[in-house]
Write an enzyme that holds these catalytic residues in place. Sequence first.
Site, PDB file in Angstrom:
ATOM      1  N   VAL A  86      46.999  38.716  35.837  1.00  0.00           N
ATOM      2  CA  VAL A  86      46.942  37.301  35.453  1.00  0.00           C
ATOM      3  C   VAL A  86      45.947  37.264  34.305  1.00  0.00           C
ATOM      4  O   VAL A  86      44.743  37.433  34.501  1.00  0.00           O
ATOM      5  CB  VAL A  86      46.464  36.398  36.604  1.00  0.00           C
ATOM      6  N   GLU A  87      46.445  37.084  33.102  1.00  0.00           N
ATOM      7  CA  GLU A  87      45.586  37.106  31.913  1.00  0.00           C
ATOM      8  C   GLU A  87      45.297  35.670  31.471  1.00  0.00           C
ATOM      9  O   GLU A  87      46.208  34.853  31.362  1.00  0.00           O
ATOM     10  CB  GLU A  87      46.253  37.896  30.794  1.00  0.00           C
ATOM     11  N   GLY A  88      44.026  35.413  31.211  1.00  0.00           N
ATOM     12  CA  GLY A  88      43.617  34.072  30.853  1.00  0.00           C
ATOM     13  C   GLY A  88      43.139  33.308  32.074  1.00  0.00           C
ATOM     14  O   GLY A  88      43.874  32.495  32.639  1.00  0.00           O
TER      15      GLY A  88
END
Length: 504
Positions: A86-88
């Site tokens: 999960v990026e951000g």
Amino acid sequence: MKPSSFVTAMAAVLVLIAAQHAPLAAGRGPRVIIVGAGMSGISAGKRLWDAGVRDLLILEATDRVGGRMHKHNFGGVNVEIGANWVEGVNGEKTNPIWPMVNSTLKLRNYYSDFDGVVANVYKENGGLYEEEYVQKKMDRADEVEELGGKLAAEMDPSGSDDMSILAMQRIFNHQPNGPATPVDMVLDYFRYDYEFAEPPRATSLQNTEPTATFADFGDDAHFVADQRGFETLVHHIAGLYLSTDNAGNVVDPRLKLNKVVRGIWYTRRGVVVSTEDNSRYSADYVIVSTSLGVLQSDLIQFNPQLPDWKIIAIYRFDMAVYTKIFLKFPRKFWPTGPGKQFFVYASSRRGYYGMWQSFEEEYPGSNVLMVTVTDRESRRVEQQPDDATKAEAVAVLRRMFPGVDVPDATDIYVPRWWSDRFFRGSYSNWPIGVNRYEYDQLRAPVGRVYFTGEHTSEHYNGYVHGAYLAGMESADILINSVFNNVEFKVRGKYDDLQAAAEAM
């Protein structure tokens, strides 16, 4: 197709369309077929369901739900061979998938401390570089990236001023390739290729500096390592409108697996979708949620052929390849502890088994390492035997740790996203000079054929949340057309320039 076959098929299509079109006039909602049960297709279906569309059919080519979110049992644990992070996270805005992952589903996830990379860069002939030396190199790269962001902010919104990240680096006298040291090159790889799956020469400055995901949602990234699989997120969304069993698996008859779509026939009155098993399904509309790579292949034939502007838009974008190679060892021999999860091999050959990751917390006791390759190296390893890849990777580890008894790997798994005809790559990368007008063309419908996928996300292409949001946005385009009689409008090629002129 032979002329006689074409006539026969077209006649059958018209009969099917006519048969299903009359009830629509009688007041029922539209019948919609969704091609693909990955994140964007399932998300689009949920949005249509919420809008009152009940007559849905999802055709999935593989035997599972999830698309490029896919767990695989390796070395006794389920690892993620596709999307993993999960990026951000932890920014001013909330990444839309983070609450579902962290709170609703409580998928096991771990903060990825990429800052530790500077202390774990290994020389090509073995041993660590001095951390202070690497940090100076990193500071210079940070400075140039910041300058590039300022340059991108001054560019015309039309994209006419866009350039490659590599060109920007040259403007500011930064040459991480060319006469660069292996450290410069691997840090550059870590910064760009490891994120976008393509090198700076192929990546747009204007659309990646800053990267909207991190600017909007925060700089943190969390690695999902749940034995249920990251794909559980897709099953969860599907379960909000499709029937599931007690284990959460979709068992709804509106989802059909192992249905390889090979043809889409469309007229002003409806569509017919044909599959490899010679089945045909008619509907009022179809949403195509395949990957960009599939659209660029000949897997699905559109009849009539898509218009020139659509074909050109599809081929303007890049389908990148990102390969996570998993290696199983009989024992642990690599450094462990805080700040040691990521370690880097500074080869004189760009992207050659450079980015390594261990799993002391994520998969304790598994003795599994992961090394990431991209682009040309991905295509190369996909085409060679796994034993050859295993030998190359182990040889790199032995060069990194010359004083350590590095055993042979007992097993290896090499995902082959590029070779897989149902994906043809890992995710899209926004190329140089593509403006918002051309982006609109990529996601714009053609008659009753609509398109979605992470590649149609204006700001978050290449990310899981991009696929999730793109599905909803594409469904909204269809909903607005059907229920509100509002057609999707492609922004004019020179709208931004005209607006600026009018303002002056």
